[in-house]
Design a protein around this motif. Structure first.
Motif, PDB file in Angstrom:
ATOM      1  N   SER A  61       7.018   3.425 -99.334  1.00 46.23           N
ATOM      2  CA  SER A  61       5.702   3.190 -99.916  1.00 46.23           C
ATOM      3  C   SER A  61       5.301   1.750 -99.618  1.00 46.23           C
ATOM      4  N   ALA A  62       4.244   1.592 -98.919  1.00 45.89           N
ATOM      5  CA  ALA A  62       3.772   0.253 -98.560  1.00 45.89           C
ATOM      6  C   ALA A  62       2.256   0.273 -98.558  1.00 45.89           C
ATOM      7  N   PRO A  63       1.639  -0.830 -99.012  1.00 45.39           N
ATOM      8  CA  PRO A  63       0.167  -0.891 -98.991  1.00 45.39           C
ATOM      9  C   PRO A  63      -0.335  -0.937 -97.554  1.00 45.39           C
ATOM     10  N   PRO A  64      -1.608  -0.592 -97.357  1.00 43.85           N
ATOM     11  CA  PRO A  64      -2.167  -0.585 -95.996  1.00 43.85           C
ATOM     12  C   PRO A  64      -2.024  -1.918 -95.272  1.00 43.85           C
ATOM     13  N   PRO A 129       6.010   4.515 -83.758  1.00 41.44           N
ATOM     14  CA  PRO A 129       6.124   4.939 -85.161  1.00 41.44           C
ATOM     15  C   PRO A 129       5.325   4.055 -86.108  1.00 41.44           C
ATOM     16  N   ALA A 130       5.277   2.731 -85.822  1.00 40.88           N
ATOM     17  CA  ALA A 130       4.493   1.847 -86.688  1.00 40.88           C
ATOM     18  C   ALA A 130       3.019   2.209 -86.632  1.00 40.88           C
ATOM     19  N   ALA A 131       2.517   2.517 -85.429  1.00 48.65           N
ATOM     20  CA  ALA A 131       1.117   2.927 -85.298  1.00 48.65           C
ATOM     21  C   ALA A 131       0.865   4.241 -86.026  1.00 48.65           C
ATOM     22  N   SER A 132       1.813   5.158 -85.952  1.00 46.37           N
ATOM     23  CA  SER A 132       1.657   6.438 -86.651  1.00 46.37           C
ATOM     24  C   SER A 132       1.605   6.241 -88.155  1.00 46.37           C
ATOM     25  N   ALA A 133       2.389   5.274 -88.658  1.00 41.10           N
ATOM     26  CA  ALA A 133       2.344   4.983 -90.096  1.00 41.10           C
ATOM     27  C   ALA A 133       0.991   4.414 -90.496  1.00 41.10           C
ATOM     28  N   VAL A 134       0.416   3.563 -89.637  1.00 42.16           N
ATOM     29  CA  VAL A 134      -0.925   3.030 -89.915  1.00 42.16           C
ATOM     30  C   VAL A 134      -1.946   4.161 -89.906  1.00 42.16           C
ATOM     31  N   ALA A 135      -1.823   5.058 -88.934  1.00 39.48           N
ATOM     32  CA  ALA A 135      -2.759   6.179 -88.849  1.00 39.48           C
ATOM     33  C   ALA A 135      -2.664   7.082 -90.064  1.00 39.48           C
ATOM     34  N   ALA A 136      -1.439   7.271 -90.575  1.00 37.35           N
ATOM     35  CA  ALA A 136      -1.256   8.140 -91.739  1.00 37.35           C
ATOM     36  C   ALA A 136      -1.897   7.569 -92.993  1.00 37.35           C
ATOM     37  N   ALA A 137      -2.134   6.253 -92.990  1.00 32.05           N
ATOM     38  CA  ALA A 137      -2.757   5.617 -94.154  1.00 32.05           C
ATOM     39  C   ALA A 137      -4.271   5.568 -94.050  1.00 32.05           C
ATOM     40  N   LEU A 193      -6.183  -6.638 -88.841  1.00 35.93           N
ATOM     41  CA  LEU A 193      -5.649  -7.387 -89.985  1.00 35.93           C
ATOM     42  C   LEU A 193      -6.775  -7.852 -90.914  1.00 35.93           C
ATOM     43  N   ARG A 194      -7.920  -8.185 -90.328  1.00 39.86           N
ATOM     44  CA  ARG A 194      -9.049  -8.625 -91.166  1.00 39.86           C
ATOM     45  C   ARG A 194      -9.558  -7.471 -92.016  1.00 39.86           C
ATOM     46  N   VAL A 195      -9.676  -6.294 -91.439  1.00 41.58           N
ATOM     47  CA  VAL A 195     -10.154  -5.131 -92.185  1.00 41.58           C
ATOM     48  C   VAL A 195      -9.179  -4.772 -93.301  1.00 41.58           C
ATOM     49  N   GLU A 196      -7.878  -4.882 -93.020  1.00 40.02           N
ATOM     50  CA  GLU A 196      -6.867  -4.537 -94.024  1.00 40.02           C
ATOM     51  C   GLU A 196      -6.571  -5.693 -94.975  1.00 40.02           C
ATOM     52  N   ARG A 197      -7.307  -6.824 -94.802  1.00 39.53           N
ATOM     53  CA  ARG A 197      -7.209  -7.974 -95.701  1.00 39.53           C
ATOM     54  C   ARG A 197      -5.814  -8.589 -95.704  1.00 39.53           C
ATOM     55  N   HIS A 198      -5.267  -8.732 -94.519  1.00 42.64           N
ATOM     56  CA  HIS A 198      -3.984  -9.413 -94.375  1.00 42.64           C
ATOM     57  C   HIS A 198      -4.247 -10.827 -93.868  1.00 42.64           C
ATOM     58  N   ARG A 199      -3.578 -11.832 -94.464  1.00 45.51           N
ATOM     59  CA  ARG A 199      -3.861 -13.220 -94.126  1.00 45.51           C
ATOM     60  C   ARG A 199      -3.456 -13.583 -92.699  1.00 45.51           C
ATOM     61  N   GLY A 200      -2.667 -12.752 -92.071  1.00 44.28           N
ATOM     62  CA  GLY A 200      -2.245 -13.051 -90.709  1.00 44.28           C
ATOM     63  C   GLY A 200      -3.366 -12.992 -89.697  1.00 44.28           C
TER      64      GLY A 200
END
Length: 757
Positions: A61-64, A129-137, A193-200
């Motif tokens: 379980s991880a936030p977007p 797999p990381a991209a698939s996890a992003v897509a699933a969210a 990252l900007r859309v998902e509000r990540h400071r990176g």
């Protein structure tokens, strides 16, 4: 839209990195397709390892924002690490301690590729797999998330491949393309990252701006020149490098401050001025015909041969060079005599694939000279096949002469040293009534019809030389006694005649390519040649059994497992075997296309693009077809049907390959190969979507499913690339390789005998 754009950029970057690694391996390791097969296998092996590791312990379980960062950070690492891996590959010969000009043993080639290429492809595998996890969210979170990512990645690969080969490659150095692709990729990461509000996103934005400034300042071009210098130093060549550039066909390098040396893919292709060397090579060949007036020179015409040929009573000299960049590069370095010879009104220079020139030409010639390196690659072997010799004979006058050359041995003819010239000699004997062979480390084979008059008698050749009144201090007829001593000529003839059972070199079975690889390994001091020679003694039936028996044991193992585990093994077996088969399908079709049409880079790029578009189309159709269904039986049937389609396509390819090889170079053959490549992509893409959908249902986690399916796909691709390029095509030919692939898919289909119930 931003998420999709990021996945497209990922696919484009991956195809660019793969293409540049493969091109660099050909240059560093002297253009040999063994190196290409190992490099391709290393690329797929790294993707397998990365996908397997990424899907092993997924975050539950991880936030977007964290999911987006889990994709963005490895993507940035991939962008940053790729130039370092490319630089390490360019400098690898320095660390291996290989003397200048020598070949690298296969074991060391494999080690270098694993250390340099796999490090980047590991991150490519991790990212899927990381991209698939992003897509699933996102709003695409259904069971089709993996298939959706696969569609976008394949589409990005299509866009990136076409842009690189059609737009960047003809106009810009490689690092400029890297800089542009990296800028686009970093911009897409910033937006994600900007859309998902990540400071990176601020760090990513800063990197994008800095890279854009570097592009405007011309730093990537300077970096490319510096890296070319590092590659040159790795050859341990003391000559100063004057010029290095990558044409669509090869790396062209010019070095030297006195005599100028031409290097193609790292190997010496000519030295000029070298009047003595070209005179002693050309005049004995031109003396084979009593009255040579029309000459066709295929390859090697830019560095001195034309000047010596024109000293004879020549009316017309046609020169066919495949690389259209080569004449323009060499013109400013050639001595005045050579430039004047190429501008002679009797000379016509054609920038076209030599095999296509022969197929399309309507004139007749007295002498055709094939001036190519040894057939150590499939691309070169096509100039030594029986089919090509037949096409050349159609252009010869009734007294015409065909001349080719091959590496041999001065004092010993046995093993590979005999197999290579013997395979070409007997292929010529099937086409021409008379075939002569010269002694020495370079064996020239002179062939003619019944009315021809080739000769290795020094008296006959001296008489022809005097009749023509050739004035050159670099060649005197007395030298013919040294070049063609009677006892040495008889020794070579006896050795070649004793090898009458040597297989003929054909387009479908390139045995000279096989013998060329044996010589390559022998000269490099490797162990590959010994093992390959032992395997070559085995008939095709042994190869089929060697594959069928372990596959049958694996099928029995899978079918006896409990239902949950059996379904997972069935899924991974199907996609793994199709990954291996799809690479074999692509390589076989591209080799056939190369044999028929020649290595026309833009057309080959278009065919690869067709395969990539097939991947995206097949995956999208399969994903939409199963959208919304949760029935396990329906998903398993989709997997079995796609596996049946893969087996059927293998059988179709097995039956059509011989027909394609015999086809002419017209549009029907082009359309047939294009259609088959498109269908190969559709079949592969549909099965990947079916396998990922079923495995996600079984695993319950999108990242686990994406990692497992992508790992199985690329493990199969790695094994398929290694087996097809390094083992099966050299040993079994195109038809034998297609049969092995069909057996592999038949074995995969047996694991589907038990259903989901």
């Amino acid at each position: 839209m931003i998420t999709g754009a990021c996945f497209i950029a990922f696919g484009a970057w991956a195809i660019l990195a793969q293409a540049l690694f493969l091109r660099e391996s050909l240059i560093v390791f002297f253009g040999n397709e063994l190196a290409l097969g190992v490099a391709l296998a290393s690329w797929f092996l790294g993707i397998f390892a990365g996908a397997a590791c990424a899907g092993f312990r997924p975050p539950r379980s991880a936030p977007p924002a964290r999911r987006a960062a889990a994709f963005a950070i490895p993507f940035v690492l991939l962008i940053v690490s790729f130039p370092l891996g490319l630089l390490a590959l360019r400098a690898s010969r320095l660390f291996l301690g290989v003397p200048g000009g020598e070949l690298v043993p296969l074991g060391r080639v494999s080690l270098v590729c694993l250390l340099t290429i796999t490090s980047s492809s590991f991150l490519v595998g991790w990212l899927f797999p990381a991209a698939s996890a992003v897509a699933a969210a996102t709003r695409w979170s259904g069971r089709g998330a993996i298939g959706w990512v696969y569609v976008l990645e394949s589409g990005g690969g299509l866009i990136g491949g076409v842009a690189f080969t059609a737009l960047f490659l003809p106009r810009f150095p490689a690092m400029v393309a890297v800089g542009v692709f990296a800028s686009v990729a970093l911009a897409s990461i910033t937006l994600l990252l900007r859309v998902e509000r990540h400071r990176g996103w601020m760090i990513s934005a800063l990197m994008t701006i800095l890279l854009f400034v570097a592009l405007c300042a011309g730093w990537p071009r300077s970096l490319d020149e510096w890296m070319a210098g590092v590659r040159w130093q790795s050859y341990r060549n003391t000559l100063p490098l004057v010029l290095s550039l990558d044409s669509p066909y090869e790396n062209i390098a010019v070095a030297g401050d006195g005599p100028v040396h031409l290097f193609l893919n790292g190997q010496v292709a000519g030295t000029f001025p070298d009047p003595y060397g070209y005179a002693t090579r050309v005049h004995p060949l031109m003396l084979q015909h009593p009255h040579p007036e029309a000459i066709l020179l295929l390859g090697g015409g830019m560095t001195g041969m034309a000047r010596e040929i024109l000293r004879h009573p020549v009316r017309r000299l046609d020169i066919a060079e495949a690389d259209p960049w080569l004449p323009g590069v060499l013109e400013r370095f050639l001595p005045p005599d050579d430039r004047d010879a190429l501008r002679d009104p009797r000379v016509a220079l054609h920038s076209v694939d030599p095999r296509r020139f022969v197929a399309d030409s309507t004139g007749t010639y007295d002498i055709i000279i094939l001036s190519f390196p040894d057939p150590t690659t499939a691309a070169l072997n096509r100039f030594y096949t029986r089919e090509f010799f037949c096409a050349c004979r159609m252009l010869l006058d009734k007294r015409g002469i065909l001349i080719t050359r091959v590496t041999s041995s001065s004092n010993y003819l046995g093993g590979a040293a005999l197999g290579l010239p013997a395979s070409i000699y007997w292929s010529l004997r099937d086409v021409f009534a008379n075939v002569l062979a010269t002694p020495g480390e370079e064996c020239y084979l002179v062939a003619s019809g019944p009315a021809g008059a080739p000769s290795l008698d020094p008296n006959v050749l001296s008489s022809r030389h005097r009749e023509r009144n050739i004035e050159t201090p670099m060649f005197q007829p007395e030298l013919l006694e040294v070049l063609f001593p009677e006892d040495r000529v008889a020794f070579v003839r006896s050795a070649l005649e004793s090898a009458a059972d040597t297989p003929r070199n054909t387009d479908l079975r390139p045995v000279s390519y096989f013998y060329g690889l044996l010589l390559w390994d022998r000269f490099s001091g490797g162990e590959y040649g010994y093992s390959l020679g032992r395997l070559a003694e085995r008939p095709l039936s042994h190869w089929v059994l060697a594959l069928a028996l372990p596959c049958a044991a694996w099928a029995a193992f899978v079918l006896t497992r409990a239902r949950p585990r059996r379904l997972r093994l069935q899924t991974l077996t199907a996609i793994g075997s199709t990954g291996s088969a799809s690479i074999a399908w692509s390589l076989l079709l591209l080799l056939v296309f190369q044999d028929i049409f020649g290595y026309l880079y833009q057309e080959v790029a278009l065919l690869v693009a067709l395969f990539m578009s097939g991947l995206a189309t097949g995956a999208e159709v399969a994903r939409r077809h199963r959208a919304g269904t949760e029935d396990l039986t329906v998903r398993w049937r989709a997997l079995r049907h796609s596996d049946i389609a893969s087996f059927v396509f293998s059988c179709v390819l097995l039956t059509t390959l011989p027909l394609l090889v015999k086809a002419g170079s017209g549009w029907p053959a082009w359309a047939a190969i294009a259609t088959l490549l498109l269908l190969a992509g559709v079949t592969t893409g549909a099965q990947f979507a079916a396998a990922s959908s079923l495995y996600q249902h079984l695993a319950g986690d999108v990242r686990v499913a994406a990692g497992a399916v992508d790992a199985a796909d690329h493990l199969g691709a790695a094994l398929g690339a290694l087996a097809t390029g390094v083992l099966l095509v050299p040993l079994l030919g195109l038809a034998g390789t297609a049969l092995i692939v069909a057996v592999l898919k038949a074995a995969s289909l047996t694991t589907q005998l038990r259903g989901a119930a």
